[in-house]
Motif scaffolding. Sequence first.
Motif, PDB file in Angstrom:
ATOM      1  N   SER A 161     107.418  56.196 164.860  1.00 55.75           N
ATOM      2  CA  SER A 161     108.426  55.178 165.131  1.00 55.75           C
ATOM      3  C   SER A 161     107.804  54.052 165.946  1.00 55.75           C
ATOM      4  CB  SER A 161     109.589  55.791 165.914  1.00 55.75           C
ATOM      5  OG  SER A 161     109.175  56.107 167.240  1.00 55.75           O
ATOM      6  N   ASN A 167     108.124  61.746 163.381  1.00 53.82           N
ATOM      7  CA  ASN A 167     109.096  62.663 162.787  1.00 53.82           C
ATOM      8  C   ASN A 167     109.244  62.327 161.311  1.00 53.82           C
ATOM      9  OD1 ASN A 167     111.155  60.560 162.503  1.00 53.82           O
ATOM     10  ND2 ASN A 167     111.418  60.744 164.721  1.00 53.82           N
ATOM     11  N   GLU A 168     110.010  63.129 160.595  1.00 56.69           N
ATOM     12  CA  GLU A 168     110.123  62.951 159.150  1.00 56.69           C
ATOM     13  C   GLU A 168     110.770  61.623 158.762  1.00 56.69           C
ATOM     14  OE1 GLU A 168     113.195  65.369 157.172  1.00 56.69           O
ATOM     15  OE2 GLU A 168     113.613  66.204 159.157  1.00 56.69           O
ATOM     16  N   PHE A 169     111.563  61.049 159.644  1.00 53.17           N
ATOM     17  CA  PHE A 169     112.246  59.799 159.335  1.00 53.17           C
ATOM     18  C   PHE A 169     111.297  58.604 159.374  1.00 53.17           C
ATOM     19  CE2 PHE A 169     115.370  62.649 161.350  1.00 53.17           C
ATOM     20  CZ  PHE A 169     116.238  62.803 160.270  1.00 53.17           C
ATOM     21  N   CYS A 170     110.137  58.782 160.009  1.00 50.77           N
ATOM     22  CA  CYS A 170     109.151  57.705 160.111  1.00 50.77           C
ATOM     23  C   CYS A 170     108.062  57.826 159.055  1.00 50.77           C
ATOM     24  CB  CYS A 170     108.506  57.714 161.492  1.00 50.77           C
ATOM     25  SG  CYS A 170     109.667  57.633 162.849  1.00 50.77           S
TER      26      CYS A 170
END
Length: 219
Positions: A161, A167-170
């Motif tokens: 981020s 994390n998986e969202f990044c």
Amino acid sequence: MKFGIVVFPGSNCDRDMQDALQNHLNKEVVMLWHKDKDISMFSTDDCIVLPGGFSYGDYLRCGAIARFSPMMQSVIDFANRGGKVLGVCNGFQILCESHLLPGVLLQNKNQQFICSNVYIKGPNTEALKIPIAHGEGRYYADDKLLDELEKNNQVLFTYCSDEGVANEFCNPNGACRGIAGIRNKEGNVFGMMPHPERAVSPLLGNTDGKKVFELLGLN
């Protein structure tokens, strides 16, 4: 340090890389056509760059045909002698196809081409904003190889981020363990999917790419 940029049919970031190195990092650059073989003008203190693009139109696996260009045998020999080699995006794919770097680059998890700014970080570095533009950028290796890469400090960059949290969202493409770039065990061959050459100009509002070259020891 002098830089050679290999131009394949389908390369589209070779001039971006030339501009970044010449005009923003003040480096001497020599353009190298893929059908040539002579790189005797470079010492092992210099660096050969494989730029981004779609070598040979990506008609087979990305980078699979470029691996057999005459210039690549010279690049492989150069790397094996300790010369520095940097592959960006399609160049990273070519390095993996040439077995200069381990692992493979697979189709993005969402099966779509992605063109956007992302954040990456290296060990003990802040988050850097670097553009990506790829359809097959998902780094893949089995757990044994991934463990070896981490143990040997071969992971150069991971997606994160803007605050440096991974994390998986990044992770834009589903890369294993969020890997955005790696190096070989000897530390002279580097591959990464993000494009540092697109983030070196103050006119574009982002010069984090300069920090990438610095972290790689290519500044």
